[in-house]
Design a protein around this motif. Structure first.
Motif, PDB file in Angstrom:
ATOM      1  N   HIS A 113     -11.375  37.211  23.456  1.00 37.91           N
ATOM      2  CA  HIS A 113     -12.392  36.461  22.661  1.00 37.91           C
ATOM      3  C   HIS A 113     -12.083  36.191  21.473  1.00 37.91           C
ATOM      4  O   HIS A 113     -12.073  34.948  20.925  1.00 37.91           O
ATOM      5  N   GLN A 114     -11.493  36.895  20.522  1.00 35.02           N
ATOM      6  CA  GLN A 114     -11.108  36.836  19.041  1.00 35.02           C
ATOM      7  C   GLN A 114      -9.891  35.806  19.262  1.00 35.02           C
ATOM      8  O   GLN A 114      -9.804  35.149  18.343  1.00 35.02           O
ATOM      9  N   ALA A 115      -9.117  36.116  20.064  1.00 35.30           N
ATOM     10  CA  ALA A 115      -7.724  35.272  20.247  1.00 35.30           C
ATOM     11  C   ALA A 115      -8.010  33.764  20.629  1.00 35.30           C
ATOM     12  O   ALA A 115      -7.466  32.856  19.865  1.00 35.30           O
ATOM     13  N   ALA A 116      -9.263  33.531  21.275  1.00 35.54           N
ATOM     14  CA  ALA A 116      -9.286  32.323  21.739  1.00 35.54           C
ATOM     15  C   ALA A 116     -10.020  31.540  20.400  1.00 35.54           C
ATOM     16  O   ALA A 116      -9.537  30.343  20.058  1.00 35.54           O
ATOM     17  N   ASN A 117     -10.881  32.166  19.788  1.00 32.28           N
ATOM     18  CA  ASN A 117     -11.564  31.549  18.678  1.00 32.28           C
ATOM     19  C   ASN A 117     -10.640  31.127  17.533  1.00 32.28           C
ATOM     20  O   ASN A 117     -10.581  30.194  16.813  1.00 32.28           O
ATOM     21  N   GLU A 118      -9.448  32.181  17.347  1.00 26.65           N
ATOM     22  CA  GLU A 118      -8.485  31.970  16.394  1.00 26.65           C
ATOM     23  C   GLU A 118      -7.548  30.773  16.876  1.00 26.65           C
ATOM     24  O   GLU A 118      -7.137  29.991  16.077  1.00 26.65           O
ATOM     25  N   ALA A 119      -7.148  30.699  18.084  1.00 20.68           N
ATOM     26  CA  ALA A 119      -6.494  29.715  18.635  1.00 20.68           C
ATOM     27  C   ALA A 119      -6.813  28.155  18.279  1.00 20.68           C
ATOM     28  O   ALA A 119      -6.202  27.308  18.014  1.00 20.68           O
ATOM     29  N   ILE A 120      -8.086  28.447  18.607  1.00 17.25           N
ATOM     30  CA  ILE A 120      -8.923  27.067  18.182  1.00 17.25           C
ATOM     31  C   ILE A 120      -8.708  26.340  16.997  1.00 17.25           C
ATOM     32  O   ILE A 120      -8.420  25.301  16.638  1.00 17.25           O
ATOM     33  N   SER A 121      -8.983  27.282  16.088  1.00 16.98           N
ATOM     34  CA  SER A 121      -8.993  26.953  14.343  1.00 16.98           C
ATOM     35  C   SER A 121      -7.643  26.829  14.187  1.00 16.98           C
ATOM     36  O   SER A 121      -7.302  25.757  13.261  1.00 16.98           O
ATOM     37  N   VAL A 122      -6.597  27.179  14.507  1.00 16.06           N
ATOM     38  CA  VAL A 122      -4.991  27.174  14.204  1.00 16.06           C
ATOM     39  C   VAL A 122      -4.770  25.718  14.918  1.00 16.06           C
ATOM     40  O   VAL A 122      -3.958  25.158  14.015  1.00 16.06           O
ATOM     41  N   ILE A 123      -4.985  25.687  16.039  1.00 14.87           N
ATOM     42  CA  ILE A 123      -4.573  24.456  16.654  1.00 14.87           C
ATOM     43  C   ILE A 123      -5.324  23.042  15.986  1.00 14.87           C
ATOM     44  O   ILE A 123      -4.590  22.016  15.877  1.00 14.87           O
ATOM     45  N   GLU A 124      -6.580  23.189  15.643  1.00 16.79           N
ATOM     46  CA  GLU A 124      -7.206  22.012  14.908  1.00 16.79           C
ATOM     47  C   GLU A 124      -6.402  21.671  13.611  1.00 16.79           C
ATOM     48  O   GLU A 124      -6.428  20.727  13.384  1.00 16.79           O
ATOM     49  N   SER A 125      -6.117  22.815  12.959  1.00 15.13           N
ATOM     50  CA  SER A 125      -5.581  22.586  11.656  1.00 15.13           C
ATOM     51  C   SER A 125      -4.217  21.793  11.837  1.00 15.13           C
ATOM     52  O   SER A 125      -3.953  20.855  11.110  1.00 15.13           O
ATOM     53  N   PHE A 126      -3.761  22.484  12.631  1.00 15.02           N
ATOM     54  CA  PHE A 126      -2.143  21.462  12.966  1.00 15.02           C
ATOM     55  C   PHE A 126      -2.295  20.150  13.585  1.00 15.02           C
ATOM     56  O   PHE A 126      -1.293  19.389  13.185  1.00 15.02           O
ATOM     57  N   TYR A 127      -3.328  19.963  14.327  1.00 14.64           N
ATOM     58  CA  TYR A 127      -3.433  18.625  14.662  1.00 14.64           C
ATOM     59  C   TYR A 127      -4.024  17.634  13.738  1.00 14.64           C
ATOM     60  O   TYR A 127      -3.266  16.505  13.512  1.00 14.64           O
ATOM     61  N   GLU A 128      -4.849  18.105  12.937  1.00 18.28           N
ATOM     62  CA  GLU A 128      -5.303  17.468  11.782  1.00 18.28           C
ATOM     63  C   GLU A 128      -4.077  17.031  10.728  1.00 18.28           C
ATOM     64  O   GLU A 128      -3.960  15.876  10.303  1.00 18.28           O
TER      65      GLU A 128
ATOM     66  N   LEU B  14      -0.776  16.879  11.742  1.00 21.18           N
ATOM     67  CA  LEU B  14      -0.023  15.893  12.350  1.00 21.18           C
ATOM     68  C   LEU B  14      -0.802  14.478  12.239  1.00 21.18           C
ATOM     69  O   LEU B  14       0.258  13.591  11.935  1.00 21.18           O
ATOM     70  N   VAL B  15      -1.790  14.601  12.659  1.00 21.28           N
ATOM     71  CA  VAL B  15      -2.521  13.078  12.534  1.00 21.28           C
ATOM     72  C   VAL B  15      -2.250  12.579  11.218  1.00 21.28           C
ATOM     73  O   VAL B  15      -2.177  11.235  11.063  1.00 21.28           O
ATOM     74  N   ASP B  16      -2.740  13.108  10.143  1.00 16.28           N
ATOM     75  CA  ASP B  16      -2.562  12.651   8.718  1.00 16.28           C
ATOM     76  C   ASP B  16      -1.231  12.038   8.484  1.00 16.28           C
ATOM     77  O   ASP B  16      -0.976  11.268   7.623  1.00 16.28           O
ATOM     78  N   ASP B  17      -0.239  13.055   8.696  1.00 14.87           N
ATOM     79  CA  ASP B  17       1.103  12.837   8.480  1.00 14.87           C
ATOM     80  C   ASP B  17       1.504  11.352   9.289  1.00 14.87           C
ATOM     81  O   ASP B  17       2.203  10.623   8.775  1.00 14.87           O
ATOM     82  N   ALA B  18       1.104  11.028  10.296  1.00  8.60           N
ATOM     83  CA  ALA B  18       1.270  10.109  11.189  1.00  8.60           C
ATOM     84  C   ALA B  18       0.700   8.741  10.641  1.00  8.60           C
ATOM     85  O   ALA B  18       1.201   7.716  10.418  1.00  8.60           O
ATOM     86  N   GLU B  19      -0.542   8.794  10.053  1.00  8.13           N
ATOM     87  CA  GLU B  19      -1.255   7.625   9.368  1.00  8.13           C
ATOM     88  C   GLU B  19      -0.661   7.530   7.854  1.00  8.13           C
ATOM     89  O   GLU B  19      -0.492   6.477   7.780  1.00  8.13           O
ATOM     90  N   SER B  20      -0.159   8.565   7.427  1.00  2.00           N
ATOM     91  CA  SER B  20       0.320   8.145   6.126  1.00  2.00           C
ATOM     92  C   SER B  20       1.753   7.534   6.131  1.00  2.00           C
ATOM     93  O   SER B  20       2.178   6.677   5.490  1.00  2.00           O
ATOM     94  N   LYS B  21       2.546   7.778   7.264  1.00  2.00           N
ATOM     95  CA  LYS B  21       3.645   7.283   7.376  1.00  2.00           C
ATOM     96  C   LYS B  21       3.548   5.744   7.828  1.00  2.00           C
ATOM     97  O   LYS B  21       4.299   4.843   7.630  1.00  2.00           O
ATOM     98  N   PHE B  22       2.521   5.408   8.881  1.00  2.00           N
ATOM     99  CA  PHE B  22       2.059   4.116   9.141  1.00  2.00           C
ATOM    100  C   PHE B  22       1.674   3.214   7.860  1.00  2.00           C
ATOM    101  O   PHE B  22       1.992   2.135   7.798  1.00  2.00           O
ATOM    102  N   GLU B  23       1.145   3.763   7.018  1.00  2.00           N
ATOM    103  CA  GLU B  23       0.788   3.047   5.773  1.00  2.00           C
ATOM    104  C   GLU B  23       1.849   2.682   4.885  1.00  2.00           C
ATOM    105  O   GLU B  23       1.880   1.600   4.395  1.00  2.00           O
ATOM    106  N   HIS B  24       2.658   3.858   4.606  1.00  2.00           N
ATOM    107  CA  HIS B  24       4.027   3.301   4.034  1.00  2.00           C
ATOM    108  C   HIS B  24       5.121   2.498   4.555  1.00  2.00           C
ATOM    109  O   HIS B  24       5.482   1.842   3.723  1.00  2.00           O
TER     110      HIS B  24
END
Length: 380
Positions: free
Chosen positions: A50-65, A67-77
């Protein structure tokens, strides 16, 4: 005394039921792991699912955001906006007569200044005379002039026309008032589209909280695997979202460089792109899109691959048959190399569900183990 003990048999039964845990209903997961989902296969410490599942969701969301921010910045430049150049171009023919033109401009400007001064003086004299005449007049004459009705046949002068009045008011109000008037007139006439009603901040927050509370609309959610030390996080992928493989690869490469501790209970985190039931026919059918994506038939650079197999809570399936089914589905252009593969196909079997994913640099990235990646190197 004996009669009192036999008279209340129900009290003893109630106490026994309170102290017998086998009578309690077993809690089952509301969202069990099933075929047809994609996401992340995670191993953790036993008893900490249970603790690992909650921790995994927070970690995955942080790296997902990230990665998405890096892709948007590259597209703008990549596509900078084109701005008009403010350079002044001068021609050779203009340089010869520039001195003469400057002298003429100076003379004209002096003449204009003199005319403006004369006009101002005449206007001031007229205003003073008009004020004096109005002061000497009586109140009755003022009322008569105010109540006087202009004749119908009389045509208004140019200054009294509504068009000239609007232009004079716009000139006195300034450029901002002009824009407001024109926008209002255009909206009334229907040339401009009507503005959409914007919601308040409180309503937007309530809508977002309602969406987060609904598990069917979450991007990442937990599914019950029924195995000790195993967690599965489902990803509901939308258009334009990175795949689980991209998110996990970005996570591992960044952790290998930064050596940052991001988890307490997580051990190994692997991407899952296809899931099916544990049979040879189902595995061959489900793995086709993955093979077409990462192992094209016509290619100039064939890849070296390996198949990594692991099973939990399932002893009835044959290991060699599953590995052969996966390896034979890859085109013959690509070769098997267990020592130094370019890409590895992960096959994880949990009870009756087979999870398939693809990883790169599996051995170089400590077999995708978060603890080993984030731990500092020991001095030899």
């Amino acid at each position: 005394m004996a009669t009192d003990d036999n008279s209340n048999p129900t009290n003893s039964n109630k106490k026994r039921k309170n102290y017998l845990p086998q009578y309690r209903p077993v809690k089952k997961g509301a969202y069990p792991l099933r075929a047809g989902v994609e996401g992340f296969f995670i191993t953790c410490d036993g008893g900490r699912e249970h603790q690992a599942a909650n921790e995994a969701i927070s970690v995955i969301e942080s790296f997902y955001e990230e990665l998405v921010d890096d892709a948007e910045s590259k597209f703008e430049h990549a596509e900078p906006p084109k701005k008009p150049s403010n350079k002044i171009t001068k021609f050779a023919s203009d340089s010869s007569g520039s001195d003469n033109d400057d002298d003429d401009d100076d003379k004209d400007s002096n003449k204009d200044d003199a005319k403006d001064k004369n006009n101002l003086e005449t206007r001031e004299d007229k205003n003073q005379s008009a004020v004096a005449s109005t002061d000497n007049g009586n109140d009755e004459s003022r009322l008569e002039t105010e109540n006087a009705v202009p004749p119908q046949n009389q045509t208004p002068t140019e200054e009294e026309k509504p068009e000239h009045r609007d232009t004079k008011e716009a000139e006195t109000l300034g450029p901002q008032a002009k824009r407001q008037c024109t926008d209002a007139d255009a909206a009334n006439s229907g040339s401009l589209p009507k503005k959409v009603e914007t919601k308040s901040v409180d309503k937007l927050i309530e809508a977002e909280l309602a969406e987060l509370g609904d598990k069917s609309k979450r991007r990442f959610c937990k599914l019950d695997t029924g195995c000790n030390g195993v967690v599965f996080i489902q990803m509901r992928k939308k258009e334009g979202d990175p795949s689980p493989k991209d998110i996990v690869h970005h996570m591992m490469t960044s952790l290998a460089v930064t050596k940052k501790h991001v988890s307490r209970f997580l051990l190994r985190l692997l991407p899952v792109e296809v899931s099916c039931y544990t049979s040879d026919d189902e595995i061959r059918r489900a793995i086709k899109p993955v093979i077409e994506k990462y192992f094209p038939i016509e290619t100039e650079k064939p890849r070296k691959f390996s198949v990594l197999y692991d099973a939990r809570a399932n002893t009835g399936i044959n290991r060699t048959k599953v590995i052969d089914a996966v390896a034979k589905s890859v085109p013959s252009v690509h070769k098997v190399d267990l020592a130094n593969p370019d890409i590895s196909i992960m096959v994880q079997i949990v009870k009756t569900v087979c999870l398939i994913g693809v990883v790169e640099k599996y051995k170089e990235l400590a077999k995708y183990n978060l603890r080993q990646l984030s731990s500092p190197l020991k001095e030899q």
